[in-house]
Scaffold this active site. Sequence first.
Site, PDB file in Angstrom:
ATOM      1  N   LYS A  20       0.877  -1.180   0.000  1.00 22.29           N
ATOM      2  CA  LYS A  20       0.000   0.000   0.000  1.00 22.29           C
ATOM      3  C   LYS A  20       0.908   1.222   0.000  1.00 22.29           C
ATOM      4  O   LYS A  20       1.788   1.351   0.860  1.00 22.29           O
ATOM      5  CB  LYS A  20      -0.912   0.040   1.220  1.00 22.29           C
ATOM      6  N   LYS A  65       2.571  10.172  18.984  1.00 20.27           N
ATOM      7  CA  LYS A  65       1.119  10.263  19.220  1.00 20.27           C
ATOM      8  C   LYS A  65       0.764   9.492  20.496  1.00 20.27           C
ATOM      9  O   LYS A  65       1.450   8.533  20.870  1.00 20.27           O
ATOM     10  CB  LYS A  65       0.341   9.671  18.045  1.00 20.27           C
ATOM     11  N   ASP A  78      -0.626   5.909  15.485  1.00 19.69           N
ATOM     12  CA  ASP A  78       0.047   5.125  14.450  1.00 19.69           C
ATOM     13  C   ASP A  78       1.378   5.764  14.058  1.00 19.69           C
ATOM     14  O   ASP A  78       1.926   5.488  12.997  1.00 19.69           O
ATOM     15  CB  ASP A  78      -0.869   4.973  13.222  1.00 19.69           C
TER      16      ASP A  78
HETATM   17  P1  NAD Z   1      -9.260  13.221  11.087  1.00 22.31           P
HETATM   18  O1  NAD Z   1      -8.237  14.268  10.822  1.00 22.31           O
HETATM   19  O2  NAD Z   1     -10.450  13.147  10.214  1.00 22.31           O
HETATM   20  O3  NAD Z   1      -9.783  13.351  12.601  1.00 22.31           O
HETATM   21  C1  NAD Z   1      -8.883  13.607  13.654  1.00 22.31           C
HETATM   22  C2  NAD Z   1      -9.590  13.450  14.980  1.00 22.31           C
HETATM   23  O4  NAD Z   1      -8.694  13.811  16.032  1.00 22.31           O
HETATM   24  C3  NAD Z   1     -10.799  14.361  15.137  1.00 22.31           C
HETATM   25  O5  NAD Z   1     -11.724  13.725  15.981  1.00 22.31           O
HETATM   26  C4  NAD Z   1     -10.195  15.596  15.815  1.00 22.31           C
HETATM   27  O6  NAD Z   1     -11.172  16.368  16.496  1.00 22.31           O
HETATM   28  C5  NAD Z   1      -9.235  14.910  16.767  1.00 22.31           C
HETATM   29  N1  NAD Z   1      -8.143  15.767  17.206  1.00 22.31           N
HETATM   30  C6  NAD Z   1      -7.408  16.625  16.464  1.00 22.31           C
HETATM   31  N2  NAD Z   1      -6.479  17.223  17.235  1.00 22.31           N
HETATM   32  C7  NAD Z   1      -6.633  16.713  18.480  1.00 22.31           C
HETATM   33  C8  NAD Z   1      -5.969  16.934  19.726  1.00 22.31           C
HETATM   34  N3  NAD Z   1      -4.935  17.776  19.812  1.00 22.31           N
HETATM   35  N4  NAD Z   1      -6.377  16.238  20.797  1.00 22.31           N
HETATM   36  C9  NAD Z   1      -7.399  15.367  20.698  1.00 22.31           C
HETATM   37  N5  NAD Z   1      -8.086  15.106  19.560  1.00 22.31           N
HETATM   38  C10 NAD Z   1      -7.675  15.786  18.464  1.00 22.31           C
HETATM   39  O7  NAD Z   1      -8.455  11.852  11.099  1.00 22.31           O
HETATM   40  P2  NAD Z   1      -9.017  10.381  10.894  1.00 22.31           P
HETATM   41  O8  NAD Z   1      -8.857  10.002   9.469  1.00 22.31           O
HETATM   42  O9  NAD Z   1     -10.317  10.229  11.551  1.00 22.31           O
HETATM   43  O10 NAD Z   1      -7.899   9.558  11.704  1.00 22.31           O
HETATM   44  C11 NAD Z   1      -7.830   9.638  13.107  1.00 22.31           C
HETATM   45  C12 NAD Z   1      -6.514   9.049  13.579  1.00 22.31           C
HETATM   46  O11 NAD Z   1      -6.463   7.666  13.222  1.00 22.31           O
HETATM   47  C13 NAD Z   1      -5.284   9.682  12.951  1.00 22.31           C
HETATM   48  O12 NAD Z   1      -4.291   9.824  13.957  1.00 22.31           O
HETATM   49  C14 NAD Z   1      -4.831   8.669  11.909  1.00 22.31           C
HETATM   50  O13 NAD Z   1      -3.458   8.747  11.642  1.00 22.31           O
HETATM   51  C15 NAD Z   1      -5.210   7.390  12.628  1.00 22.31           C
HETATM   52  N6  NAD Z   1      -5.386   6.215  11.758  1.00 22.31           N
HETATM   53  C16 NAD Z   1      -5.023   5.015  12.266  1.00 22.31           C
HETATM   54  C17 NAD Z   1      -5.187   3.873  11.504  1.00 22.31           C
HETATM   55  C18 NAD Z   1      -4.816   2.536  12.075  1.00 22.31           C
HETATM   56  O14 NAD Z   1      -4.795   1.545  11.348  1.00 22.31           O
HETATM   57  N7  NAD Z   1      -4.552   2.443  13.347  1.00 22.31           N
HETATM   58  C19 NAD Z   1      -5.724   3.958  10.211  1.00 22.31           C
HETATM   59  C20 NAD Z   1      -6.136   5.198   9.737  1.00 22.31           C
HETATM   60  C21 NAD Z   1      -5.960   6.332  10.525  1.00 22.31           C
END
Ligand code: NAD
Length: 330
Positions: free
Chosen positions: A76, A235, A231
Amino acid sequence: MNQIKSTPPVALLSESVCEQIVGRKEAFSAVENVFAAMANGDAYNFPVVREAIGHANALYGFKSGFDKAGLTLGVKSGGYWPDNAAQGLTNHQSTVILFDPDTGQLRALVGGNYLTAVRTAASAAVSIAHLARQDAKVLGMVGAGHQSTFQLRAALEQRDFEKVVAWNYHPEYLYRLADVCAELEVSFEAVDQQVLGAQADVIITITSAYEPLLMLDWIKPGCHIACMGTDTVGKQEVDANLVAKASLFTDEVAQSISLGEAQHAFTNGLITQSDITPIGKVISGLHGGRSDDSEITLFDGTGVGLQDLAVAAVATDIAVRDKLAQLVCF
Ligand code: NAD
């Protein structure tokens, strides 16, 4: 002299075809199977590459692996383009490339944006299915970004939840979760983090936070927490003491201690690598999972390339079977 065979056509799958054919059920079983294959030593992820490219503020990289059990080989590729939203585009962009493991020939090019969301939600859902108490009634959601509604829908299918309590750093986005609950006729309440911890039997964290949002003392005994947002190095979504107290499970231990939620507890010496169990062992019956109803279980869902390859392979099989893939001679 051997005759050179012609190359089989390559399948192209657009984002919209993936959305049409890969539902939560398909994603759940693809992710569950590949986690089991990883724990059995049949599937492994290759080292992840992720680099700031010095252009458009972008982070670009690739996640690759091979599943010998499912015969899935690929990569990917993509990353994070923070300025995309201003142009009406998704910030996270990715594409999956699948190869024939017998010959190395290109098999498919698959849009990866929708599949990333559905496989990440499936990962938390698999953890709930295998680790949450059977009588869980209240689901706590921390985060209301792009991934959150996928997470919510998949989680609600795993137990007989009666209520969702939610908190988000940006409360103006909580309507997204409220709308899903209204559609599915589940009660919804926006609460603060301590109330969320006091009520929830299962919690999903899916934010981009760099500081703990939930503290150990706020969590109910018996709670299952799926930490899905962390991830990347630095963080953090929950208190390191909560990680240390919980029974820990993950998709991949190496990622959990380096870039997942367990990184802080690990670097502070609160846990060791051996405290973390790959969830595939629970799926395969090699580990009993939750030991009693008062234990706090925590799944560190770091996100591995094999999940992406697994859902992309399922998408390709269905799309070719149903003649929804574009076939291109290469
Ligand atoms: P997004 O940008 O759409 O949403 C981000 C979220 O974090 C929102 O709810 C926002 O309000 C919140 N946020 C932003 N700054 C913040 C802070 N300082 N403190 C607390 N909350 C805060 O992102 P998304 O696409 O929903 O992804 C969310 C997270 O999941 C990201 O960190 C992304 O990298 C991670 N992710 C993980 C996987 C995995 O496989 N584990 C896969 C995809 C995304």
